[in-house]
Design a protein around this motif. Structure first.
Motif, PDB file in Angstrom:
ATOM      1  N   PRO A  32     -16.724  23.354  30.963  1.00  0.00           N
ATOM      2  CA  PRO A  32     -15.537  22.940  31.723  1.00  0.00           C
ATOM      3  C   PRO A  32     -15.198  21.474  31.490  1.00  0.00           C
ATOM      4  N   THR A  33     -13.952  21.165  31.667  1.00  0.00           N
ATOM      5  CA  THR A  33     -13.530  19.776  31.621  1.00  0.00           C
ATOM      6  C   THR A  33     -13.944  19.088  32.917  1.00  0.00           C
ATOM      7  N   GLU A  34     -13.902  17.777  32.895  1.00  0.00           N
ATOM      8  CA  GLU A  34     -14.346  17.015  34.049  1.00  0.00           C
ATOM      9  C   GLU A  34     -13.662  17.494  35.332  1.00  0.00           C
ATOM     10  N   ALA A  35     -12.345  17.634  35.237  1.00  0.00           N
ATOM     11  CA  ALA A  35     -11.576  18.070  36.410  1.00  0.00           C
ATOM     12  C   ALA A  35     -12.001  19.471  36.842  1.00  0.00           C
ATOM     13  N   GLU A  36     -12.222  20.352  35.878  1.00  0.00           N
ATOM     14  CA  GLU A  36     -12.636  21.714  36.209  1.00  0.00           C
ATOM     15  C   GLU A  36     -14.009  21.731  36.867  1.00  0.00           C
ATOM     16  N   LEU A  37     -14.902  20.898  36.351  1.00  0.00           N
ATOM     17  CA  LEU A  37     -16.239  20.788  36.948  1.00  0.00           C
ATOM     18  C   LEU A  37     -16.125  20.414  38.424  1.00  0.00           C
ATOM     19  N   CYS A  38     -15.341  19.380  38.698  1.00  0.00           N
ATOM     20  CA  CYS A  38     -15.179  18.916  40.076  1.00  0.00           C
ATOM     21  C   CYS A  38     -14.665  20.048  40.952  1.00  0.00           C
ATOM     22  N   ALA A  39     -13.664  20.764  40.446  1.00  0.00           N
ATOM     23  CA  ALA A  39     -13.083  21.857  41.219  1.00  0.00           C
ATOM     24  C   ALA A  39     -14.103  22.974  41.413  1.00  0.00           C
ATOM     25  N   LYS A  40     -14.754  23.353  40.345  1.00  0.00           N
ATOM     26  CA  LYS A  40     -15.664  24.497  40.357  1.00  0.00           C
ATOM     27  C   LYS A  40     -16.846  24.285  41.302  1.00  0.00           C
ATOM     28  N   PHE A  41     -17.382  23.060  41.308  1.00  0.00           N
ATOM     29  CA  PHE A  41     -18.585  22.806  42.093  1.00  0.00           C
ATOM     30  C   PHE A  41     -18.324  21.923  43.312  1.00  0.00           C
ATOM     31  N   MET A  54     -26.525  12.788  32.220  1.00  0.00           N
ATOM     32  CA  MET A  54     -27.961  13.080  32.114  1.00  0.00           C
ATOM     33  C   MET A  54     -28.208  14.240  31.156  1.00  0.00           C
ATOM     34  N   LEU A  55     -27.333  15.234  31.204  1.00  0.00           N
ATOM     35  CA  LEU A  55     -27.483  16.356  30.278  1.00  0.00           C
ATOM     36  C   LEU A  55     -27.223  15.902  28.850  1.00  0.00           C
ATOM     37  N   THR A  56     -26.325  14.949  28.705  1.00  0.00           N
ATOM     38  CA  THR A  56     -26.085  14.368  27.386  1.00  0.00           C
ATOM     39  C   THR A  56     -27.337  13.649  26.885  1.00  0.00           C
ATOM     40  N   ALA A  57     -27.997  12.953  27.807  1.00  0.00           N
ATOM     41  CA  ALA A  57     -29.211  12.223  27.447  1.00  0.00           C
ATOM     42  C   ALA A  57     -30.320  13.176  27.001  1.00  0.00           C
ATOM     43  N   LYS A  58     -30.256  14.407  27.473  1.00  0.00           N
ATOM     44  CA  LYS A  58     -31.266  15.402  27.085  1.00  0.00           C
ATOM     45  C   LYS A  58     -30.817  16.229  25.889  1.00  0.00           C
ATOM     46  N   GLY A  59     -29.650  15.895  25.341  1.00  0.00           N
ATOM     47  CA  GLY A  59     -29.190  16.538  24.114  1.00  0.00           C
ATOM     48  C   GLY A  59     -28.465  17.851  24.316  1.00  0.00           C
ATOM     49  N   LEU A  60     -28.221  18.245  25.576  1.00  0.00           N
ATOM     50  CA  LEU A  60     -27.591  19.542  25.825  1.00  0.00           C
ATOM     51  C   LEU A  60     -26.075  19.487  25.717  1.00  0.00           C
ATOM     52  N   LEU A  61     -25.506  18.317  25.932  1.00  0.00           N
ATOM     53  CA  LEU A  61     -24.051  18.177  25.924  1.00  0.00           C
ATOM     54  C   LEU A  61     -23.646  16.997  25.058  1.00  0.00           C
ATOM     55  N   SER A  62     -22.398  17.001  24.651  1.00  0.00           N
ATOM     56  CA  SER A  62     -21.806  15.809  24.053  1.00  0.00           C
ATOM     57  C   SER A  62     -20.368  15.745  24.522  1.00  0.00           C
ATOM     58  N   ALA A  63     -19.858  14.555  24.674  1.00  0.00           N
ATOM     59  CA  ALA A  63     -18.514  14.388  25.225  1.00  0.00           C
ATOM     60  C   ALA A  63     -17.742  13.363  24.417  1.00  0.00           C
ATOM     61  N   ARG A  64     -16.492  13.673  24.168  1.00  0.00           N
ATOM     62  CA  ARG A  64     -15.614  12.716  23.491  1.00  0.00           C
ATOM     63  C   ARG A  64     -14.218  12.822  24.088  1.00  0.00           C
ATOM     64  N   PRO A  65     -13.541  11.707  24.185  1.00  0.00           N
ATOM     65  CA  PRO A  65     -12.190  11.729  24.751  1.00  0.00           C
ATOM     66  C   PRO A  65     -11.311  12.709  23.986  1.00  0.00           C
ATOM     67  N   ARG A  66     -10.489  13.365  24.739  1.00  0.00           N
ATOM     68  CA  ARG A  66      -9.490  14.301  24.223  1.00  0.00           C
ATOM     69  C   ARG A  66     -10.120  15.624  23.752  1.00  0.00           C
ATOM     70  N   GLN A  67     -11.327  15.526  23.177  1.00  0.00           N
ATOM     71  CA  GLN A  67     -11.987  16.707  22.646  1.00  0.00           C
ATOM     72  C   GLN A  67     -12.714  17.479  23.738  1.00  0.00           C
ATOM     73  N   GLY A  68     -13.082  16.775  24.780  1.00  0.00           N
ATOM     74  CA  GLY A  68     -13.766  17.441  25.885  1.00  0.00           C
ATOM     75  C   GLY A  68     -15.280  17.375  25.769  1.00  0.00           C
ATOM     76  N   THR A  69     -15.923  18.032  26.710  1.00  0.00           N
ATOM     77  CA  THR A  69     -17.385  18.095  26.740  1.00  0.00           C
ATOM     78  C   THR A  69     -17.807  19.452  26.214  1.00  0.00           C
ATOM     79  N   LYS A  70     -18.780  19.453  25.312  1.00  0.00           N
ATOM     80  CA  LYS A  70     -19.198  20.757  24.799  1.00  0.00           C
ATOM     81  C   LYS A  70     -20.713  20.877  24.752  1.00  0.00           C
ATOM     82  N   VAL A  71     -21.171  22.103  24.778  1.00  0.00           N
ATOM     83  CA  VAL A  71     -22.600  22.395  24.696  1.00  0.00           C
ATOM     84  C   VAL A  71     -23.032  22.207  23.243  1.00  0.00           C
ATOM     85  N   GLU A  72     -24.064  21.430  23.040  1.00  0.00           N
ATOM     86  CA  GLU A  72     -24.593  21.205  21.688  1.00  0.00           C
ATOM     87  C   GLU A  72     -25.377  22.439  21.219  1.00  0.00           C
ATOM     88  N   PRO A  73     -25.494  22.637  19.924  1.00  0.00           N
ATOM     89  CA  PRO A  73     -26.355  23.712  19.435  1.00  0.00           C
ATOM     90  C   PRO A  73     -27.805  23.434  19.825  1.00  0.00           C
TER      91      PRO A  73
END
Lengths: 235, 235
Positions: A32-41, A54-73
């Motif tokens: 989900p996008t940041e806004a969706e996360l806030c709404a969802k939870f 924190m999830l990014t720090a553990k390698g599970l996610l990566s985030a970039r402007p415009r592209q969004g946040t995605k689950v890493e392989p």
DNA sequence: CGAGCTATTTTATCTTACAAATTTGTGTAT
DNA sequence: ATACACAAATTTGTAAGATAAAATAGCTCG
């Protein structure tokens, strides 16, 4: 959203998201996008962002402007991070993950035992012996015996003197809980005391080769026991 | 504060703080409070907090209201986290850390090579061979040869089929850079091609025991070479 | 078609305000 | 004087709103 069990909102969301990612809940629709996360939870942006960070720090996610946040392989995940290990455990058991855990243990623990034989001091040996005695004394109580078993193995990692080996304690913890949980289902079997005692004796005698072999024997025995219960576990 | 080399403020501060913590800069006075962090690094609270949260996720920090943020003991650090490993590398070289790295490699890589001998597919073997060829072809260029050497070892971790082994690539990367950097200082020595070739051949032949032994030989050779340069490295 | 500009989307950063947790201090009763 | 209760202060936790920056998509003009 209210705090849950005294855990802060951020850490609660971290747990929820971590488990969901590991299970694969976001594989279909993407994260989900940041806004969706806030709404969802029902979380504020602050909470959502810090959990994602924190999830990014553990390698599970990566985030970039415009592209969004995605689950890493999964190749990018910090699989040896204690939290990630736990989330892997909490998802449904699979022979695959148990085999992988055991392969890591077979690599690390015999070497750790060998180093322990060379370096353990009195306190180290006492901790190992306490673990063994705990296994003996609590043989009737499976949960207590499991904790003592974990203590035994972790004490050896510690006695190796190499802090990197100790990093695997979360993984060993997880693997043992799986192993004992399954073997208990069979016959109430408790881990072999003599095999564990052989490791302790070798370490006390400074016998590195013997400690290595004895530790490998424990792990292979546990693997075989599991295979006999669940044949496809072997490979 | 302006962004540095295209890296976001948060990640820049993460790097700065991570390195400082690992070096021990905060051991005397304790870790700064949120407000002090902002003042000291000219960062907003958002940036400061998110950097701290990431360091918390890696086990380097812990924070509680009123009590403040503090550096955790090294036993809590996620030493196998790629960032933490890198920060450990970037601080001054020590025989101790190099020995610890090599002990981990001696535990993992021979087992990974044995598993690779059982499981490697054509693509895996090609990747390993590419690494070996790279070492041969670039023998004149030490940097290129180092990268090929790293590729060789990482390809074997990958070929083991166990994703947990692959987690150690950052550590191996680091250890090899240290090792080659030092050995180059001696005599321009390049890692032994025949020893590496022996591993490849064993894997191609499905010879698990041979692959394990050959890999162990590489690591022991590298360790001895370093010991001859720096006697106290052995223990 | 292609280069460059514009619009749009999403994360990144900044600011201010308030809440919660925990320690410290303070006072009061016994 | 001691012990308990309560108030104060400090630091992180949470919330919300505004603006900046990055990256993509689309559009315009040549």
């Amino acid at each position: 959203m209210r705090t849950h069990r005294g855990i802060s909102l951020t850490y609660g969301l971290l747990e929820t998201l971590g488990q969901s990612i590991v299970i694969g809940d976001f594989d279909k629709d993407g994260f989900p996008t940041e806004a969706e996360l806030c709404a969802k939870f029902g979380a504020s942006r602050t909470v959502a962002r810090e959990a994602v960070k924190m999830l990014t720090a553990k390698g599970l996610l990566s985030a970039r402007p415009r592209q969004g946040t995605k689950v890493e392989p999964i190749t990018q995940w910090n699989l040896l991070d204690p939290d990630v290990t736990r989330w892997l455990m909490e998802r449904q058991y699979s022979n695959k993950i148990y085999r992988e855990f055991t392969e890591v243990r077979l690599a690390i623990e015999p070497v750790a035992a060998a180093l322990a034989a060379q370096r353990a001091n009195k306190a180290d040996i006492r901790a190992i012996r306490d673990g063994l005695n705990g296994m003996r004394d609590e043989a009737a109580d499976h949960d207590a015996a499991l904790l003592a078993d974990i203590d035994f193995h972790v004490a050896i990692l510690k006695a190796s003197g190499n802090p990197f080996f100790l990093q695997l304690r979360a993984l060993i913890n997880t693997a043992l809980r799986i192993s004992i949980g399954l073997t208990n289902k069979i016959s109430g079997h408790t881990a072999s005391i003599p095999a564990h005692e052989a490791v302790l004796i070798a370490i006390e005698n400074g016998d590195a080769v013997g400690a290595e072999k004895a530790m490998r024997a424990i792990l292979l025995e546990s693997l075989e026991l599991l295979a006999s219960f669940n044949p496809e576990t072997t490979h």
